[in-house]
Design an enzyme around this catalytic site. Structure first.
Site, short mmCIF file in Angstrom:
data_model
loop_
_atom_site.label_atom_id
_atom_site.label_comp_id
_atom_site.label_asym_id
_atom_site.label_seq_id
_atom_site.Cartn_x
_atom_site.Cartn_y
_atom_site.Cartn_z
N SER A 247 7.71 24.74 5.33
CA SER A 247 8.44 24.51 4.10
C SER A 247 7.48 24.70 2.93
CB SER A 247 9.00 23.08 4.08
OG SER A 247 7.94 22.18 3.85
N LYS A 248 8.03 24.54 1.75
CA LYS A 248 7.24 24.74 0.54
C LYS A 248 5.98 23.87 0.50
CE LYS A 248 10.83 26.30 -2.57
NZ LYS A 248 12.07 25.56 -2.77
N ARG A 249 6.08 22.72 1.16
CA ARG A 249 4.91 21.83 1.22
C ARG A 249 3.67 22.55 1.75
NH1 ARG A 249 4.55 18.41 5.05
NH2 ARG A 249 6.40 19.09 6.16
N GLY A 251 2.75 25.52 1.14
CA GLY A 251 2.29 26.60 0.27
C GLY A 251 3.37 27.65 0.14
#
Ligand code: GLU
Length: 482
Positions: A247-249, A251
């Site tokens: 996920s965006k977490r 990067g």
């Protein structure tokens, strides 16, 4: 005949997982000389985002994932859009109602909500209570108050063979009477996907493993039509480095972000192909042609694959080094213009750019790294690396700089070799370590402690820039060290 489709919903920006699916489809089609179809599943009008559609198309084009058919749009193939095929879905939905496999339903959203809440309160699955199932309502799918629902069997099991995982079964009692046509006249994903995969003669469906539970429901709808479903290939999940769902977490995940950071499409292509598929040996750098030649279903893993950003960086660096330096210069130009270093009003000298490419090619992992690693080729550094200051800017350097500047002014040939000779002679006389003299010069001219070979750097920057930057550093040292 191999026919595969990539069927994105333009509801969000395509991420590496979506594009990996497209890439596997494409490789599979190309390997067998089959057909790759692009179908935009835009039936969820509430979540439709026009920018997402552009991003999908750009992502596919960037990686060279060209599609083979679709409606004619000015001599080119457009993708298929489900929103342009509503009548087809209505026709097939009506057919299911007529044959007793589906029914009209006019339950209001309020009623559905109430049923949901009641079921949740009783610890039951929040399913539809099948209120309309035996009411035999007569209606039309375009009527704004009704939907068409599928009559799921109430007992028994439904099984299918996943090409990678073998037989997967579901209890029919767990299936809701899913909506096929919504009250806005648009089909649901579940219905449109079946109709289109059938009409488009799709031979293999490749998609993320999270679609496995839907596949069970789809099989029952195929059965209701008496159609043979395509072969199903559910691709492994992609995890972040901490083994949670990517996920965006973790990067960058949006494909456009990788382009922006200066990853090369060739490297991204290679990297994504190895995300869930492996050749039988340990090869890692594989060209597009090689991947087409070697790609097969047997090489697809069922185990989740970890998105290893460090590996992507390494691979991109390898691809940067495989380019000619001319090509590298061309690829760097858009970045130079984005950073305002070379613009229409401030054009850069071609030879100068070429030399920069030669010096930086072995160092770059992404093109975007130039912003931090190569800014000094285009502008005088205004500050110096803090650690570098501590290590290299010492009071005695002031005298050395004064003398070196004099020598630099006098040297007849401003080239790597002469500069190296000059500095080596000078340092020998001083009887100090070479680095003690050379490192402060690097810091003065680039602001950094690392970079290309010192002498190459001095040659590229040229006498004027080097001397003026050393003078600036001299001023700085005089002000800050004494
Ligand atoms: N439209 C679905 C998606 O965006 C397609 C799933 C499928 O391939 O069946 O993931």
């Amino acid at each position: 005949m191999i026919r595969v489709r990539f069927a994105p919903s333009p509801t969000g920006f395509p991420h590496v997982g979506n594009i990996r699916t497209a890439l596997f489809d494409w490789l599979f089609a190309r390997h067998y000389g089959g057909t790759f179809v692009l179908r935009i599943e835009d039936t969820d009008r509430g979540r439709y985002q026009p920018e997402a559609l552009d991003a999908i198309m750009n992502g596919l084009r960037w990686l060279g994932l060209d599609w083979d058919e679709g409606p004619d749009v000015g001599g080119d193939y457009g993708p298929y859009f489900q929103s342009e095929r509503l009548e087809i879905y209505h026709k097939y939905a009506r057919q299911l109602v007529e044959n007793g496999f589906a029914y009209y339903c006019d339950c209001s959203p309020e009623r559905l909500q109430k049923v949901r809440e009641e079921r949740i309160a009783q610890n039951l699955d929040p399913m539809y209570d099948r209120h309309c199932r035996e009411r035999n309502l007569k209606s039309d799918p375009t009527d704004s108050n009704t939907v068409i629902r599928f009559k799921m069997p109430l007992s028994g099991q439904t099984c299918f063979d996943d090409e990678l995982r073998g037989e997967i079964c579901f209890d029919n009692s767990t299936f809701d009477d899913i909506v096929l046509i919504k009250s806005d006249g648009f089909p649901t994903y579940h219905f449109a996907v079946i109709i289109d995969d059938y009409l488009m003669k799709i031979s293999h469906i490749m998609r993320a493993e999270e679609w496995i539970p839907s596949a069970g429901k789809h099989i029952l709808i195929y059965k209701a039509f008496g159609w043979e479903p395509p072969k199903l290939v559910h691709l492994p999940m992609i995890l972040g480095h901490d083994r949670s769902k990517l996920s965006k977490r973790h990067g960058a995940t949006a494909i456009a972000e990788f382009e922006k950071q200066g990853f090369l499409p060739e490297a991204m292509f290679n990297f994504l192909a190895l995300l869930g598929w492996s050749p039988k040996d340990d090869s890692e750098i594989l060209s597009k042609d090689e991947l087409i030649r070697r790609f097969d279903l047997q090489g697809i893993n069922t185990k989740a694959s970890v998105f290893d950003f460090e590996k992507l960086l390494w691979m991109n660096g390898e691809y940067i080094r495989m380019m000619s330096s001319d090509e590298l210069t061309e690829k760097l130009k858009p970045f130079y213009s984005r950073y305002g270093w070379c613009t229409e009003n401030k054009p850069c000298d071609e030879q100068y750019l070429q030399k920069i490419s030669n010096a930086m090619q072995i160092r770059l992992k992404t093109l975007g790294e130039m912003e931090d690693m190569g800014f000094y080729f285009f502008s005088e550094p205004t500050e110096y690396d803090a650690k570098g200051i501590k290590k290299y800017f010492k009071p005695q350097v002031i005298d050395w700089f004064v003398e070196i500047i004099e020598k630099f002014e006098a040297v007849s040939n401003w080239d790597e070799e002469s500069l190296e000779e000059l500095l080596r002679d000078y340092v020998e006389k001083l009887q100090v370590g070479f680095g003690k003299v050379v490192n402060p010069i690097r810091l003065a001219v680039s602001g950094l402690t690392r970079g290309p070979s010192m002498f190459e750097l001095l040659e590229i920057l040229g006498r004027d820039k080097v001397i003026s930057r050393m003078k600036r550093a001299l001023d700085w040292m005089r002000e800050n060290l004494i």
